[in-house]
Design a protein around this motif. Sequence first.
Motif, PDB file in Angstrom:
ATOM      1  N   GLY A  74      22.993 -50.104  74.754  1.00 52.25           N
ATOM      2  CA  GLY A  74      22.718 -51.438  74.219  1.00 52.25           C
ATOM      3  C   GLY A  74      23.626 -52.495  74.819  1.00 52.25           C
ATOM      4  O   GLY A  74      23.182 -53.595  75.175  1.00 52.25           O
ATOM      5  N   GLU A  75      24.895 -52.171  74.949  1.00 52.10           N
ATOM      6  CA  GLU A  75      25.838 -53.093  75.589  1.00 52.10           C
ATOM      7  C   GLU A  75      25.465 -53.294  77.050  1.00 52.10           C
ATOM      8  O   GLU A  75      25.552 -54.415  77.582  1.00 52.10           O
ATOM      9  CB  GLU A  75      27.253 -52.542  75.470  1.00 52.10           C
ATOM     10  N   TYR A  76      25.046 -52.205  77.684  1.00 48.54           N
ATOM     11  CA  TYR A  76      24.684 -52.290  79.093  1.00 48.54           C
ATOM     12  C   TYR A  76      23.460 -53.178  79.295  1.00 48.54           C
ATOM     13  O   TYR A  76      23.386 -53.943  80.268  1.00 48.54           O
ATOM     14  CB  TYR A  76      24.434 -50.895  79.654  1.00 48.54           C
ATOM     15  N   ALA A  77      22.506 -53.099  78.378  1.00 41.12           N
ATOM     16  CA  ALA A  77      21.330 -53.972  78.469  1.00 41.12           C
ATOM     17  C   ALA A  77      21.747 -55.442  78.387  1.00 41.12           C
ATOM     18  O   ALA A  77      21.219 -56.295  79.108  1.00 41.12           O
ATOM     19  CB  ALA A  77      20.350 -53.635  77.351  1.00 41.12           C
ATOM     20  N   LYS A  78      22.694 -55.736  77.503  1.00 45.99           N
ATOM     21  CA  LYS A  78      23.195 -57.100  77.392  1.00 45.99           C
ATOM     22  C   LYS A  78      23.856 -57.552  78.700  1.00 45.99           C
ATOM     23  O   LYS A  78      23.708 -58.699  79.117  1.00 45.99           O
ATOM     24  CB  LYS A  78      24.195 -57.208  76.243  1.00 45.99           C
ATOM     25  N   MET A  79      24.562 -56.653  79.362  1.00 42.92           N
ATOM     26  CA  MET A  79      25.206 -56.994  80.624  1.00 42.92           C
ATOM     27  C   MET A  79      24.171 -57.257  81.719  1.00 42.92           C
ATOM     28  O   MET A  79      24.306 -58.212  82.502  1.00 42.92           O
ATOM     29  CB  MET A  79      26.155 -55.876  81.059  1.00 42.92           C
ATOM     30  N   ILE A  80      23.144 -56.408  81.793  1.00 48.69           N
ATOM     31  CA  ILE A  80      22.086 -56.630  82.790  1.00 48.69           C
ATOM     32  C   ILE A  80      21.492 -58.026  82.629  1.00 48.69           C
ATOM     33  O   ILE A  80      21.278 -58.746  83.608  1.00 48.69           O
ATOM     34  CB  ILE A  80      20.986 -55.556  82.648  1.00 48.69           C
ATOM     35  N   ASN A  81      21.222 -58.401  81.389  1.00 49.59           N
ATOM     36  CA  ASN A  81      20.678 -59.723  81.116  1.00 49.59           C
ATOM     37  C   ASN A  81      21.668 -60.823  81.455  1.00 49.59           C
ATOM     38  O   ASN A  81      21.356 -61.772  82.176  1.00 49.59           O
ATOM     39  CB  ASN A  81      20.304 -59.827  79.633  1.00 49.59           C
ATOM     40  N   GLY A  82      22.884 -60.689  80.908  1.00 48.91           N
ATOM     41  CA  GLY A  82      23.876 -61.749  81.032  1.00 48.91           C
ATOM     42  C   GLY A  82      24.334 -61.991  82.449  1.00 48.91           C
ATOM     43  O   GLY A  82      24.622 -63.142  82.834  1.00 48.91           O
ATOM     44  N   GLU A  83      24.421 -60.929  83.245  1.00 45.71           N
ATOM     45  CA  GLU A  83      24.848 -61.079  84.635  1.00 45.71           C
ATOM     46  C   GLU A  83      23.685 -61.403  85.571  1.00 45.71           C
ATOM     47  O   GLU A  83      23.873 -61.537  86.776  1.00 45.71           O
ATOM     48  CB  GLU A  83      25.550 -59.801  85.096  1.00 45.71           C
ATOM     49  N   LYS A  84      22.501 -61.513  84.990  1.00 46.04           N
ATOM     50  CA  LYS A  84      21.295 -61.887  85.735  1.00 46.04           C
ATOM     51  C   LYS A  84      21.046 -60.955  86.919  1.00 46.04           C
ATOM     52  O   LYS A  84      20.784 -61.383  88.041  1.00 46.04           O
ATOM     53  CB  LYS A  84      21.368 -63.348  86.182  1.00 46.04           C
ATOM     54  N   TRP A  85      21.116 -59.655  86.632  1.00 44.70           N
ATOM     55  CA  TRP A  85      20.881 -58.649  87.659  1.00 44.70           C
ATOM     56  C   TRP A  85      19.400 -58.367  87.877  1.00 44.70           C
ATOM     57  O   TRP A  85      19.036 -57.675  88.826  1.00 44.70           O
ATOM     58  CB  TRP A  85      21.602 -57.358  87.276  1.00 44.70           C
ATOM     59  N   LEU A  86      18.532 -58.852  87.000  1.00 47.49           N
ATOM     60  CA  LEU A  86      17.101 -58.640  87.202  1.00 47.49           C
ATOM     61  C   LEU A  86      16.605 -59.506  88.350  1.00 47.49           C
ATOM     62  O   LEU A  86      17.242 -60.496  88.729  1.00 47.49           O
ATOM     63  CB  LEU A  86      16.347 -58.970  85.915  1.00 47.49           C
ATOM     64  N   GLU A  87      15.456 -59.141  88.891  1.00 44.77           N
ATOM     65  CA  GLU A  87      14.884 -59.855  90.037  1.00 44.77           C
ATOM     66  C   GLU A  87      14.792 -61.352  89.768  1.00 44.77           C
ATOM     67  O   GLU A  87      14.324 -61.789  88.716  1.00 44.77           O
ATOM     68  CB  GLU A  87      13.488 -59.297  90.341  1.00 44.77           C
ATOM     69  N   ASN A  88      15.288 -62.144  90.726  1.00 42.67           N
ATOM     70  CA  ASN A  88      15.257 -63.615  90.653  1.00 42.67           C
ATOM     71  C   ASN A  88      16.043 -64.166  89.462  1.00 42.67           C
ATOM     72  O   ASN A  88      15.839 -65.310  89.060  1.00 42.67           O
ATOM     73  CB  ASN A  88      13.806 -64.130  90.580  1.00 42.67           C
ATOM     74  N   GLY A  89      16.937 -63.354  88.906  1.00 38.79           N
ATOM     75  CA  GLY A  89      17.784 -63.833  87.819  1.00 38.79           C
ATOM     76  C   GLY A  89      17.074 -64.042  86.499  1.00 38.79           C
ATOM     77  O   GLY A  89      17.620 -64.670  85.585  1.00 38.79           O
ATOM     78  N   ILE A  90      15.858 -63.500  86.369  1.00 40.31           N
ATOM     79  CA  ILE A  90      15.144 -63.660  85.101  1.00 40.31           C
ATOM     80  C   ILE A  90      15.862 -62.873  84.009  1.00 40.31           C
ATOM     81  O   ILE A  90      16.651 -61.967  84.280  1.00 40.31           O
ATOM     82  CB  ILE A  90      13.679 -63.186  85.211  1.00 40.31           C
ATOM     83  N   GLN A  91      15.578 -63.212  82.756  1.00 44.43           N
ATOM     84  CA  GLN A  91      16.200 -62.528  81.637  1.00 44.43           C
ATOM     85  C   GLN A  91      15.140 -62.009  80.676  1.00 44.43           C
ATOM     86  O   GLN A  91      14.100 -62.629  80.482  1.00 44.43           O
ATOM     87  CB  GLN A  91      17.171 -63.457  80.919  1.00 44.43           C
ATOM     88  N   CYS A  92      15.448 -60.878  80.107  1.00 47.60           N
ATOM     89  CA  CYS A  92      14.529 -60.218  79.194  1.00 47.60           C
ATOM     90  C   CYS A  92      14.803 -60.677  77.767  1.00 47.60           C
ATOM     91  O   CYS A  92      15.959 -60.850  77.365  1.00 47.60           O
ATOM     92  CB  CYS A  92      14.724 -58.704  79.311  1.00 47.60           C
ATOM     93  N   GLU A  93      13.757 -60.877  76.985  1.00 50.79           N
ATOM     94  CA  GLU A  93      13.907 -61.177  75.565  1.00 50.79           C
ATOM     95  C   GLU A  93      14.340 -59.889  74.876  1.00 50.79           C
ATOM     96  O   GLU A  93      13.554 -58.956  74.721  1.00 50.79           O
ATOM     97  CB  GLU A  93      12.581 -61.683  75.001  1.00 50.79           C
ATOM     98  N   LEU A  94      15.593 -59.837  74.480  1.00 52.33           N
ATOM     99  CA  LEU A  94      16.234 -58.569  74.122  1.00 52.33           C
ATOM    100  C   LEU A  94      16.777 -58.586  72.699  1.00 52.33           C
ATOM    101  O   LEU A  94      17.398 -59.562  72.260  1.00 52.33           O
ATOM    102  CB  LEU A  94      17.390 -58.306  75.089  1.00 52.33           C
ATOM    103  N   LYS A  95      16.547 -57.483  71.993  1.00 50.38           N
ATOM    104  CA  LYS A  95      17.173 -57.263  70.701  1.00 50.38           C
ATOM    105  C   LYS A  95      17.759 -55.854  70.698  1.00 50.38           C
ATOM    106  O   LYS A  95      17.070 -54.889  71.024  1.00 50.38           O
ATOM    107  CB  LYS A  95      16.179 -57.389  69.551  1.00 50.38           C
TER     108      LYS A  95
END
Length: 426
Positions: free
Chosen positions: A236-257
């Motif tokens: 769960g913490e790691y998912a937050k990091m993926i989002n926050g550091e904008k590691w997804l393609e083109n810096g998009i962010q996932c709607e995450l809970k």
Amino acid sequence: MRLNVFKNTVFPIIIGVVLIMISCGNGKPKKDKNKTDDNRPKTEELTSNNQHQTIIVGANQTESYLQLLMGKNIGVVANQTSVIFKQPTANNQTPNYTHLIDSLLALKVNIKKVFAPEHGFRGTADAGEIVKDGIDTKTGLPIVSLYGNNKKPTKTQLEDLEFVIFDIQDVGARFYTYISSLHYVMEACAEMEIPLIVFDRPNPNGHYIDGPILESVNKSFVGMHPIPVVHGMTIGEYAKMINGEKWLENGIQCELKVIPIKNYSHDLQYSLPIKPSPNLPNNQAINLYPSLCFFEGTNVNAGRGTDTQFQVFGSPFLNASKYNFKYTPESNEGAKYPKHENKLCYGKNLTETEYLNYLNLNWLIDAYKNTENKVEFFNNFFVKLAGTKILQEQIEKGLTETQIKATWQSGLKSFKKVRNKYLIYE
């Protein structure tokens, strides 16, 4: 679908099925060695801050997520570790958990499909073995493989879904591919504007951080992000990091809970009640895995083809006068074609090794020093596992573990600062 779905959506629910929820997994102080010889599920309690408490995993907290799911089309990323724990009956005569899929279906949640990571939905496929799409024989649900050619859910696979749940037990090592699957699921959900709910579970190697930082040029499915080998975060913490550091393609962010774990902290030793993959059969293997997995990038066998996977290592090329332990790998569950199959290997038995709170390089360094075939000791996979070419070069030059680890410190210091932003637990 917008973020206020998580904040404002309320559905009246009348549920005739009441789940008795407590967590499973024993937390013990780190000084205690906690080995198990089997993988029977068990419900044990932990002592933390002088209070008798029980770890409650995210999946167990149905009150935190059922209202979001009712009346929606749901996809679930799951495997054999995706369970809801129950109070065991007298004499432990019945299983003390139900699979998440079975539990949600019983609660009338409309699950449309299941996505399966490496090792498959039931967790029986070999490491690296292609997992095929199929149908779950128990529920009739379609199973979509996320290992093989289709590591990222496609738009077609997601188009009929309104929520996706991710609930898989991780072991806290960069090259354990469940966090890579998490990345691709988050990316696919972000592109389709589908909210993702992560049911958090403890990290059995969450008590330390160690290893070289992955360099972007060496990015692969066994290492996608600039993190050390052992990152010290829950999924769960790691998912937050993926989002926050904008590691997804083109810096998009996932709607995450994230549904967090109750009564958990990183310094608690957690015993996994269900083995997370075929070749991590017990606590000892899970604790040694970050150190011994480096052998996967060499000509040394790390216990595959035995019943002590990631608790021994050996090779026909290691000096028999230096290593008095020997074994012969054979085809078995989780290792149909183990390295050095049916060949006598000389090496080391680590089944009695004390609980580690660091990455051990000495076993790897000593094996290189004592191999009869240094030219072929490393293979191309080693750099992917290490995340850098430098580690192999350092070992070949004869650097000690202390000298090598000194070169990691700057990167680890920087990582810890980033990590702190996303921590949910102490």
